[in-house]
Design a protein around this motif. Structure first.
Motif, PDB file in Angstrom:
ATOM      1  N   ARG A 184      20.536 -14.614 -28.990  1.00  0.00           N
ATOM      2  CA  ARG A 184      21.050 -13.257 -29.222  1.00  0.00           C
ATOM      3  C   ARG A 184      20.827 -12.891 -30.683  1.00  0.00           C
ATOM      4  O   ARG A 184      20.477 -13.735 -31.496  1.00  0.00           O
ATOM      5  N   ASP A 231      22.818 -11.039 -33.950  1.00  0.00           N
ATOM      6  CA  ASP A 231      24.081 -10.544 -34.502  1.00  0.00           C
ATOM      7  C   ASP A 231      23.884  -9.083 -34.905  1.00  0.00           C
ATOM      8  O   ASP A 231      23.026  -8.769 -35.717  1.00  0.00           O
ATOM      9  N   GLU A 232      24.671  -8.217 -34.318  1.00  0.00           N
ATOM     10  CA  GLU A 232      24.496  -6.782 -34.559  1.00  0.00           C
ATOM     11  C   GLU A 232      24.802  -6.358 -35.994  1.00  0.00           C
ATOM     12  O   GLU A 232      24.365  -5.293 -36.422  1.00  0.00           O
ATOM     13  N   THR A 258      24.390  -8.584 -38.866  1.00  0.00           N
ATOM     14  CA  THR A 258      23.532  -9.256 -39.853  1.00  0.00           C
ATOM     15  C   THR A 258      22.066  -9.299 -39.442  1.00  0.00           C
ATOM     16  O   THR A 258      21.220  -9.684 -40.243  1.00  0.00           O
ATOM     17  N   ARG A 303      20.827 -11.485 -37.672  1.00  0.00           N
ATOM     18  CA  ARG A 303      20.465 -12.902 -37.563  1.00  0.00           C
ATOM     19  C   ARG A 303      20.536 -13.340 -36.111  1.00  0.00           C
ATOM     20  O   ARG A 303      21.389 -12.894 -35.343  1.00  0.00           O
ATOM     21  N   ARG A 304      19.646 -14.259 -35.746  1.00  0.00           N
ATOM     22  CA  ARG A 304      19.609 -14.783 -34.390  1.00  0.00           C
ATOM     23  C   ARG A 304      20.551 -15.980 -34.252  1.00  0.00           C
ATOM     24  O   ARG A 304      20.734 -16.733 -35.203  1.00  0.00           O
ATOM     25  N   GLU A 343      27.717 -23.248 -31.911  1.00  0.00           N
ATOM     26  CA  GLU A 343      26.776 -22.167 -32.189  1.00  0.00           C
ATOM     27  C   GLU A 343      25.717 -22.663 -33.165  1.00  0.00           C
ATOM     28  O   GLU A 343      26.025 -23.407 -34.096  1.00  0.00           O
ATOM     29  N   TYR A 383      23.227 -20.886 -35.728  1.00  0.00           N
ATOM     30  CA  TYR A 383      23.065 -19.584 -36.372  1.00  0.00           C
ATOM     31  C   TYR A 383      21.903 -19.696 -37.356  1.00  0.00           C
ATOM     32  O   TYR A 383      21.921 -20.534 -38.259  1.00  0.00           O
TER      33      TYR A 383
END
Length: 130
Positions: free
Chosen positions: A103, A105-106, A108, A110-111, A124, A126
């Motif tokens: 996914r 991060d809406e 940042t 970042r995946r 997680e 990140y």
């Protein structure tokens, strides 16, 4: 007043050998010390990442299960920063560790992805800058 830094995260596992292998052999954490406390019938394994003390892994006889995931009260998940998320996903999947779809991060851009440790604790990955 505020704490100086995070000292460690404590995890209680149901199968000590399986969790020890996962955190050391799959996730690559370093063993700092390992003790067996006879009076508690409990192992305590101190683990580090990049030389930084990070996790205390405990075993206890018949610990209760986590009520639900991930919205149970208490620790929601443990996040590790990685430089190449695709490489980590491939690495874990080759070792039969399932990962969720990646996914973004809406806030940042970042995946990230989630996986479970041997006891179902959500972890997680990140993606951080290389």
């Amino acid at each position: 007043m505020q704490p100086d830094r995070l000292h460690h995260i404590a995890i209680i596992c149901s199968d000590y050998g399986r969790s020890k292998r996962f955190y050391t052999e799959v996730m690559g954490l370093e063993i700092l010390s390992e003790v067996y406390r006879e009076e508690r019938q409990s192992y305590k394994l101190d683990l580090a990442l990049g030389g930084q003390y990070l996790i205390e892994l405990f075993s206890f006889p018949d610990p209760p299960a986590r009520p639900t995931r991930p919205e149970a009260r208490g620790l929601r998940h443990l996040a590790f920063g990685v430089k190449d998320l695709d490489q980590w996903v491939d690495y874990l999947n080759q070792r039969e560790v399932d990962t969720e779809p990646i996914r973004v991060d809406e806030f940042t851009d970042r995946r990230f992805t989630f996986l479970n440790d041997p006891d179902g604790l959500p972890l997680e990955l990140y993606e951080v800058e290389a």
